[in-house]
Design an enzyme around this catalytic site. Structure first.
Site: not given
Ligand code: FAD
Ligand code: NAD
Length: 465
Positions: A33, A39, A179, A443
């Site tokens: 990492e 994480g 978005g 319920h």
């Molecule tokens: P990541 O979690 O992105 O982890 C990848 C890791 O790889 C990172 O720590 C990075 O530093 C490391 N890495 C990259 N390149 C290298 C390298 N060359 N060498 C060593 N390490 C490297 N998903 C949900 O299901 N529920 C949610 O509520 C939710 N909320 C979210 C809220 C926000 C604000 C955001 C941004 C995302 C949210 N997501 C949610 C999406 C979720 O975070 C991602 O789908 C998930 O983290 C993907 O997991 P991953 O293991 O593929 O990658």
């Molecule tokens: P998203 O794909 O959920 O939403 C992006 C939105 O931006 C879409 O509605 C799209 O139509 C709009 N958009 C795109 N181009 C635009 C433009 N030029 N002008 C105006 N609107 C535009 O993406 P996100 O909200 O950035 O989240 C990214 C990823 O992170 C998602 O794939 C989501 O699955 C993941 N995520 C998941 C959770 C969760 O599971 N609760 C929470 C946060 C993020």
């Protein structure tokens, strides 16, 4: 050079879960990492911190707008935003600390530094120390980064991504969200509840456009009640940090321009797979046309010993999808025959009310020509929802017209995120709507609304509407 059975690059929910499963299966495992904190996005700047702020801001919002109705008087209610952010950091630290513990418990070596391929089996790690390891098998789990639009400069001060929105120093007076997807609505909700005037500019004609249309319509009504303004069918054309504020210009479908001004602008238009610096060319790993690592049905890349999982490959960018793929790859490498049903990976939006969904949307069923029947039940008809003052929302069950098999469940309402698990179990076992409707639901609970929607779908037999 240390030799391993498997090296996993990236410690997000995909990578660390894969590492644990590999270790459980007896493989000598190393997790690499680049950050010192394990994480990935999910634990550090995604799922966990966003939910911490969503919970804090919802408590405040309830105290301000609902406690009086409950008969609870509060004097001098105010937000200590610094403490809110501090608590969020504490939740992250605790959760990340848990992963350190799990790595030790499972005897997984952890290396800190950026991994890059020297060949398909040799990996360089560049961190405070530089090292090199050899692995028979490699799993790429490098996740994703916030996406943007070509004309936007993410200055991280006024024009920000979710990462900065989780660490603001003060509550902005006005915020523009570009978005209306998951991130925009979750983080937009956090600040709207805290008093920020939030405007969402969305390109499509509805919010959360990939989910069942009923969900977006209902959610928009609820979010309007907390003061969020929506500009749908608007294409953003410029974002300018003027020093003291930010101006966003967008055109509607008729070409009419709107100009919005705010303290900051959250860009949440999707995320992009992260492969920078991995040296994929040295291992011969191919990307697809959208910059994702190309994988086959077994999550194997075009190079025989290299797999990829999570946000860096095709499919929903969700933590639990990444976890399932981590488990899948570990077991597949061990010669087992695991299976993932991507249709049954639930999607959740943690606004209030929450939105949760599994299976096909009504629009998808219409498009595929599948004959279906629908049953709905509104939370305003639920005694539990009235008791807790959470009457916004509806449960919708979609079932095959002939066989009654449940094809999709879409919930907007209180605790929808937890309620969807029942629908996932039912659909995993290919239950009919009648099966759900004949199971006893305690319920009063919110889950009774699912039973009622299933009754409605079965034969229009809902009891309480
Ligand atoms: P990541 O979690 O992105 O982890 C990848 C890791 O790889 C990172 O720590 C990075 O530093 C490391 N890495 C990259 N390149 C290298 C390298 N060359 N060498 C060593 N390490 C490297 N998903 C949900 O299901 N529920 C949610 O509520 C939710 N909320 C979210 C809220 C926000 C604000 C955001 C941004 C995302 C949210 N997501 C949610 C999406 C979720 O975070 C991602 O789908 C998930 O983290 C993907 O997991 P991953 O293991 O593929 O990658
Ligand atoms: P998203 O794909 O959920 O939403 C992006 C939105 O931006 C879409 O509605 C799209 O139509 C709009 N958009 C795109 N181009 C635009 C433009 N030029 N002008 C105006 N609107 C535009 O993406 P996100 O909200 O950035 O989240 C990214 C990823 O992170 C998602 O794939 C989501 O699955 C993941 N995520 C998941 C959770 C969760 O599971 N609760 C929470 C946060 C993020």
């Amino acid at each position: 050079m240390e030799k391993y059975d498997v090296a996993i690059i990236g410690s997000g929910p995909g990578g660390y879960v894969c590492a644990i499963r590999c270790a459980q299966l007896g493989m000598k495992t190393v997790l690499i990492e680049k950050y010192s904190s394990l994480g990935g996005t999910c634990l550090n700047v995604g799922c966990i911190p966003s939910k911490a702020l969503l919970d804090s801001s919802e408590h405040y919002h309830q105290a301000k707008h609902q406690f009086e109705e409950h008969g609870i008087g509060l004097k001098d209610l105010k937000v200590n935003f610094e403490q809110m952010i501090k608590r969020k950091r504490g939740v992250v630290e605790q959760t990340v600390g848990g992963i350190d513990f799990l790595m030790k418990k499972n005897k997984i070596d952890v290396l800190t530094g950026t991994a890059s391929f020297e060949s398909n089996t040799v990996i360089n790690i560049e961190g405070e120390k530089t090292s090199k390891i050899e692995a028979k098998k490699v799993v790429i789990a490098t996740g994703s980064k916030p996406g943007s639009l070509p004309f936007i400069t993410l200055d991280k001060e006024r024009v920000i991504t979710s990462t900065e929105a989780l660490e603001l120093k003060e509550i902005p007076k006005k915020m523009i969200v570009i978005g209306g997807g998951v991130i925009g609505l979750e983080l937009g909700s956090v600040y709207a509840r805290l008093g920020t005037e939030v405007s969402v500019v969305e390109y499509m004609d509805g919010i959360i456009p990939t989910m069942d249309k009923t969900m977006g319509k209902e959610l928009q009504k609820s979010l309007k009640k907390i003061g969020i303004e929506f500009y749908l069918s608007h294409k953003v054309k410029s974002v300018q940090n003027t020093g003291k504020s930010v101006t966003v210009k967008a055109d509607n479908k008729k070409g009419e321009e709107i100009s919005l001004e705010a303290d900051c602008c959250l860009v949440s238009v999707g995320r992009t797979p992260y492969t920078k610096g991995l040296g994929l060319d040295k291992a011969g790993v191919k990307l697809d046309d959208r910059g994702r690592v190309e994988v086959d049905g077994h999550l194997k890349t075009n190079v025989d010993n290299i797999y990829a999982i999570g946000d860096v490959v095709k499919g929903a960018m969700l933590a639990h999808k990444a976890e399932e793929e981590g488990m899948f790859v570990a077991e597949h490498m061990n010669g087992e025959h695991p299976h993932i049903d991507y249709n049954l990976i639930p999607g959740v939006v943690y606004t209030w009310p929450e939105v949760a969904s599994v299976g096909q949307t009504e629009e998808q069923l219409k498009e595929s020509g599948r004959a279906y029947k629908a049953g709905s039940f509104p939370f305003k008809a639920s005694g539990r929802a009235r008791a807790s003052m959470d009457t916004d929302g509806v449960v919708k069950v979609l079932a095959d017209k002939e066989t009654d098999e449940v094809l999709g469940v879409h919930i907007i309402g209180p605790r929808a995120a937890d309620m969807i698990a029942e629908a996932v179990v039912a659909m995993e076992f290919r239950a009919t709507a009648e099966d759900i409707s004949r199971m006893s639901h305690a319920h009063p609970t919110f889950t009774e609304a699912l039973k009622e929607a299933a009754l409605a779908a079965t034969d229009n037999r809902a009891i309480h509407i």
